[in-house]
Each structure stands twice: as C-alpha cells, then as structure tokens.
Design a protein around this motif. Structure first.
Motif, PDB file in Angstrom:
ATOM      1  N   TRP A   1      13.450  -6.998   0.260  1.00 37.77           N
ATOM      2  CA  TRP A   1      12.153  -6.823   0.898  1.00 37.77           C
ATOM      3  C   TRP A   1      11.672  -5.392   0.742  1.00 37.77           C
ATOM      4  O   TRP A   1      12.472  -4.458   0.700  1.00 37.77           O
ATOM      5  CB  TRP A   1      12.243  -7.206   2.372  1.00 37.77           C
ATOM      6  N   LEU A   2      10.359  -5.208   0.667  1.00 32.79           N
ATOM      7  CA  LEU A   2       9.733  -3.904   0.468  1.00 32.79           C
ATOM      8  C   LEU A   2       8.869  -3.555   1.686  1.00 32.79           C
ATOM      9  O   LEU A   2       7.705  -3.941   1.752  1.00 32.79           O
ATOM     10  CB  LEU A   2       8.863  -3.912  -0.792  1.00 32.79           C
ATOM     11  N   PRO A   3       9.424  -2.838   2.676  1.00 34.11           N
ATOM     12  CA  PRO A   3       8.611  -2.431   3.819  1.00 34.11           C
ATOM     13  C   PRO A   3       7.898  -1.110   3.544  1.00 34.11           C
ATOM     14  O   PRO A   3       8.436  -0.227   2.885  1.00 34.11           O
ATOM     15  CB  PRO A   3       9.638  -2.275   4.942  1.00 34.11           C
ATOM     16  N   ALA A   4       6.678  -0.981   4.026  1.00 27.16           N
ATOM     17  CA  ALA A   4       5.898   0.249   3.850  1.00 27.16           C
ATOM     18  C   ALA A   4       4.984   0.423   5.057  1.00 27.16           C
ATOM     19  O   ALA A   4       4.546  -0.554   5.664  1.00 27.16           O
ATOM     20  CB  ALA A   4       5.076   0.190   2.575  1.00 27.16           C
ATOM     21  N   THR A   5       4.712   1.663   5.392  1.00 28.73           N
ATOM     22  CA  THR A   5       3.826   1.969   6.503  1.00 28.73           C
ATOM     23  C   THR A   5       2.948   3.155   6.141  1.00 28.73           C
ATOM     24  O   THR A   5       3.252   3.876   5.189  1.00 28.73           O
ATOM     25  CB  THR A   5       4.614   2.242   7.793  1.00 28.73           C
ATOM     26  N   GLY A   6       1.870   3.346   6.874  1.00 31.13           N
ATOM     27  CA  GLY A   6       0.991   4.470   6.583  1.00 31.13           C
ATOM     28  C   GLY A   6      -0.277   4.421   7.399  1.00 31.13           C
ATOM     29  O   GLY A   6      -0.354   3.749   8.431  1.00 31.13           O
ATOM     30  N   ILE A   7      -1.285   5.121   6.906  1.00 30.03           N
ATOM     31  CA  ILE A   7      -2.579   5.191   7.577  1.00 30.03           C
ATOM     32  C   ILE A   7      -3.684   4.926   6.557  1.00 30.03           C
ATOM     33  O   ILE A   7      -3.550   5.286   5.389  1.00 30.03           O
ATOM     34  CB  ILE A   7      -2.771   6.546   8.283  1.00 30.03           C
TER      35      ILE A   7
ATOM     36  N   ARG B   1       0.811  -1.191   0.000  1.00 27.25           N
ATOM     37  CA  ARG B   1       0.000   0.000   0.000  1.00 27.25           C
ATOM     38  C   ARG B   1       0.852   1.251   0.000  1.00 27.25           C
ATOM     39  O   ARG B   1       0.358   2.310  -0.335  1.00 27.25           O
ATOM     40  CB  ARG B   1      -0.915  -0.001   1.220  1.00 27.25           C
ATOM     41  N   GLY B   2       2.120   1.157   0.357  1.00 22.80           N
ATOM     42  CA  GLY B   2       2.961   2.339   0.371  1.00 22.80           C
ATOM     43  C   GLY B   2       3.920   2.414  -0.797  1.00 22.80           C
ATOM     44  O   GLY B   2       4.589   3.418  -0.983  1.00 22.80           O
ATOM     45  N   ASP B   3       4.003   1.354  -1.591  1.00 22.25           N
ATOM     46  CA  ASP B   3       4.921   1.349  -2.737  1.00 22.25           C
ATOM     47  C   ASP B   3       4.186   1.827  -3.979  1.00 22.25           C
ATOM     48  O   ASP B   3       3.194   1.245  -4.391  1.00 22.25           O
ATOM     49  CB  ASP B   3       5.475  -0.061  -2.987  1.00 22.25           C
ATOM     50  N   SER B   4       4.700   2.879  -4.560  1.00 21.36           N
ATOM     51  CA  SER B   4       4.067   3.458  -5.736  1.00 21.36           C
ATOM     52  C   SER B   4       4.529   2.725  -6.993  1.00 21.36           C
ATOM     53  O   SER B   4       5.694   2.337  -7.102  1.00 21.36           O
ATOM     54  CB  SER B   4       4.422   4.941  -5.840  1.00 21.36           C
ATOM     55  N   GLY B   5       3.628   2.561  -7.941  1.00 20.04           N
ATOM     56  CA  GLY B   5       3.961   1.900  -9.199  1.00 20.04           C
ATOM     57  C   GLY B   5       4.336   2.875 -10.293  1.00 20.04           C
ATOM     58  O   GLY B   5       4.430   2.495 -11.449  1.00 20.04           O
ATOM     59  N   ASP B   6       4.555   4.143  -9.928  1.00 19.44           N
ATOM     60  CA  ASP B   6       4.938   5.127 -10.949  1.00 19.44           C
ATOM     61  C   ASP B   6       6.173   5.900 -10.502  1.00 19.44           C
ATOM     62  O   ASP B   6       6.594   5.845  -9.360  1.00 19.44           O
ATOM     63  CB  ASP B   6       3.785   6.096 -11.243  1.00 19.44           C
ATOM     64  N   ARG B   7       6.754   6.601 -11.449  1.00 19.82           N
ATOM     65  CA  ARG B   7       7.897   7.479 -11.183  1.00 19.82           C
ATOM     66  C   ARG B   7       7.682   8.749 -11.983  1.00 19.82           C
ATOM     67  O   ARG B   7       7.464   8.689 -13.188  1.00 19.82           O
ATOM     68  CB  ARG B   7       9.207   6.818 -11.600  1.00 19.82           C
ATOM     69  N   ASP B   8       7.707   9.884 -11.311  1.00 20.08           N
ATOM     70  CA  ASP B   8       7.486  11.189 -11.939  1.00 20.08           C
ATOM     71  C   ASP B   8       6.150  11.235 -12.692  1.00 20.08           C
ATOM     72  O   ASP B   8       6.056  11.804 -13.775  1.00 20.08           O
ATOM     73  CB  ASP B   8       8.637  11.544 -12.876  1.00 20.08           C
ATOM     74  N   GLY B   9       5.130  10.577 -12.143  1.00 23.67           N
ATOM     75  CA  GLY B   9       3.806  10.589 -12.748  1.00 23.67           C
ATOM     76  C   GLY B   9       3.604   9.614 -13.889  1.00 23.67           C
ATOM     77  O   GLY B   9       2.539   9.566 -14.485  1.00 23.67           O
ATOM     78  N   ARG B  10       4.629   8.823 -14.217  1.00 23.54           N
ATOM     79  CA  ARG B  10       4.511   7.850 -15.314  1.00 23.54           C
ATOM     80  C   ARG B  10       4.468   6.440 -14.746  1.00 23.54           C
ATOM     81  O   ARG B  10       5.275   6.076 -13.896  1.00 23.54           O
ATOM     82  CB  ARG B  10       5.699   8.002 -16.267  1.00 23.54           C
ATOM     83  N   LYS B  11       3.541   5.634 -15.260  1.00 21.80           N
ATOM     84  CA  LYS B  11       3.382   4.256 -14.804  1.00 21.80           C
ATOM     85  C   LYS B  11       4.524   3.394 -15.312  1.00 21.80           C
ATOM     86  O   LYS B  11       5.204   3.727 -16.261  1.00 21.80           O
ATOM     87  CB  LYS B  11       2.052   3.689 -15.289  1.00 21.80           C
ATOM     88  N   GLY B  12       4.707   2.233 -14.672  1.00 21.69           N
ATOM     89  CA  GLY B  12       5.700   1.273 -15.137  1.00 21.69           C
ATOM     90  C   GLY B  12       6.873   1.095 -14.196  1.00 21.69           C
ATOM     91  O   GLY B  12       7.858   0.458 -14.549  1.00 21.69           O
ATOM     92  N   ASN B  13       6.799   1.614 -12.976  1.00 21.80           N
ATOM     93  CA  ASN B  13       7.907   1.503 -12.036  1.00 21.80           C
ATOM     94  C   ASN B  13       7.709   0.376 -11.026  1.00 21.80           C
ATOM     95  O   ASN B  13       8.552   0.159 -10.181  1.00 21.80           O
ATOM     96  CB  ASN B  13       8.087   2.833 -11.292  1.00 21.80           C
ATOM     97  N   ALA B  14       6.628  -0.345 -11.096  1.00 27.49           N
ATOM     98  CA  ALA B  14       6.343  -1.406 -10.126  1.00 27.49           C
ATOM     99  C   ALA B  14       7.234  -2.620 -10.383  1.00 27.49           C
ATOM    100  O   ALA B  14       7.627  -2.907 -11.512  1.00 27.49           O
ATOM    101  CB  ALA B  14       4.876  -1.812 -10.218  1.00 27.49           C
ATOM    102  N   ALA B  15       7.557  -3.328  -9.294  1.00 32.23           N
ATOM    103  CA  ALA B  15       8.327  -4.562  -9.417  1.00 32.23           C
ATOM    104  C   ALA B  15       7.478  -5.638 -10.087  1.00 32.23           C
ATOM    105  O   ALA B  15       6.282  -5.744  -9.831  1.00 32.23           O
ATOM    106  CB  ALA B  15       8.772  -5.027  -8.040  1.00 32.23           C
TER     107      ALA B  15
ATOM    108  N   ARG C   1       3.856   5.194   2.959  1.00 33.00           N
ATOM    109  CA  ARG C   1       5.215   5.610   2.620  1.00 33.00           C
ATOM    110  C   ARG C   1       6.102   4.386   2.488  1.00 33.00           C
ATOM    111  O   ARG C   1       6.104   3.506   3.348  1.00 33.00           O
ATOM    112  CB  ARG C   1       5.784   6.529   3.688  1.00 33.00           C
ATOM    113  N   ASP C   2       6.871   4.371   1.407  1.00 29.64           N
ATOM    114  CA  ASP C   2       7.879   3.348   1.188  1.00 29.64           C
ATOM    115  C   ASP C   2       9.042   3.651   2.139  1.00 29.64           C
ATOM    116  O   ASP C   2       9.593   4.748   2.114  1.00 29.64           O
ATOM    117  CB  ASP C   2       8.326   3.403  -0.268  1.00 29.64           C
ATOM    118  N   LEU C   3       9.424   2.695   2.975  1.00 29.18           N
ATOM    119  CA  LEU C   3      10.466   2.954   3.965  1.00 29.18           C
ATOM    120  C   LEU C   3      11.869   2.959   3.372  1.00 29.18           C
ATOM    121  O   LEU C   3      12.802   3.426   4.013  1.00 29.18           O
ATOM    122  CB  LEU C   3      10.364   1.947   5.108  1.00 29.18           C
ATOM    123  N   HIS C   4      12.049   2.438   2.154  1.00 24.78           N
ATOM    124  CA  HIS C   4      13.369   2.501   1.503  1.00 24.78           C
ATOM    125  C   HIS C   4      13.624   3.866   0.885  1.00 24.78           C
ATOM    126  O   HIS C   4      14.643   4.492   1.136  1.00 24.78           O
ATOM    127  CB  HIS C   4      13.510   1.421   0.419  1.00 24.78           C
ATOM    128  N   SER C   5      12.687   4.327   0.080  1.00 24.82           N
ATOM    129  CA  SER C   5      12.898   5.588  -0.643  1.00 24.82           C
ATOM    130  C   SER C   5      12.309   6.794   0.083  1.00 24.82           C
ATOM    131  O   SER C   5      12.688   7.924  -0.198  1.00 24.82           O
ATOM    132  CB  SER C   5      12.289   5.505  -2.043  1.00 24.82           C
TER     133      SER C   5
END
Length: 101
Positions: free
Chosen positions: A62-68, A1-15, A86-90
């Motif tokens: 591993w991809l840790p994420a936290t949020g509300i 839920r905290g890992d975004s699948g886009d970069r700079d508004g463009r899709k395609g950044n997901a693992a 929020r992605d805890l790595h980036s």
C-alpha cells in the motif's frame, strides 16, 4: 498526490500496473470568497495500491501519502490546485500544480 513519479529529477520511478485501488480523504476550508473566485485549502490523506499481471510491476504494498492542497476556484468551473504531499514510506515530498475544468 504525495507519491512522486521521479527519482533524482528523472522520470520513470512511478509504479506500473493494470489495476488499482485508491481511497482519498480531504478536508477543504474556504479561506476567501469573492464574487468570481473562491480560495480553499486543507489537508488530505491518500491510500492506494497498484497491481500488475506479473510480480515485476505494481506497488508491492500500500502507498499512503498525506499533505496539503490549496484550490482557487472560479465561477466558470475552472480550478487551479497547488499540492504539496509526502510519501509516508520514504518521507520524500512532492509538489504538483494542476488546472481542471
């Protein structure tokens, strides 16, 4: 839920991958309960990994994420969720909204 699948508004950044492991923990508290609607909110923590058949794909760790997360539930089993994670790595944030039944 905290890992975004886009970069700079463009899709395609997901693992990408064919296998995954995921652990999700969330603590919801009921904020308001009316005859037909219940409003809940609380923190969450997600921890996952994606694997692929070649070394080019997958999450490479591993991809840790936290949020509300806030949920509006109806008696008809429809749930509207608003999530900020929020992605805890980036340290990048992601906002999502979804409806489930």
């Amino acid at each position: 839920r905290g890992d975004s699948g886009d970069r700079d508004g463009r899709k395609g950044n997901a693992a990408l991958g064919t296998g995954y492991a995921l652990a999700q923990v969330e603590l919801d508290r009921t904020l308001c309960e009316m005859p037909f609607v219940k409003i809940q909110a609380g923190p969450f923590f997600d921890f996952g990994q994606i694997a692929g058949p070649s070394s080019q794909f997958g999450s490479h760790g591993w991809l840790p994420a936290t949020g509300i997360e806030a949920k509006i539930k109806t008696t008809g089993r429809v749930t509207w969720a608003l999530v900020y994670g929020r992605d805890l790595h980036s340290g990048r944030g992601a906002f999502y909204s979804g409806v489930t039944r």
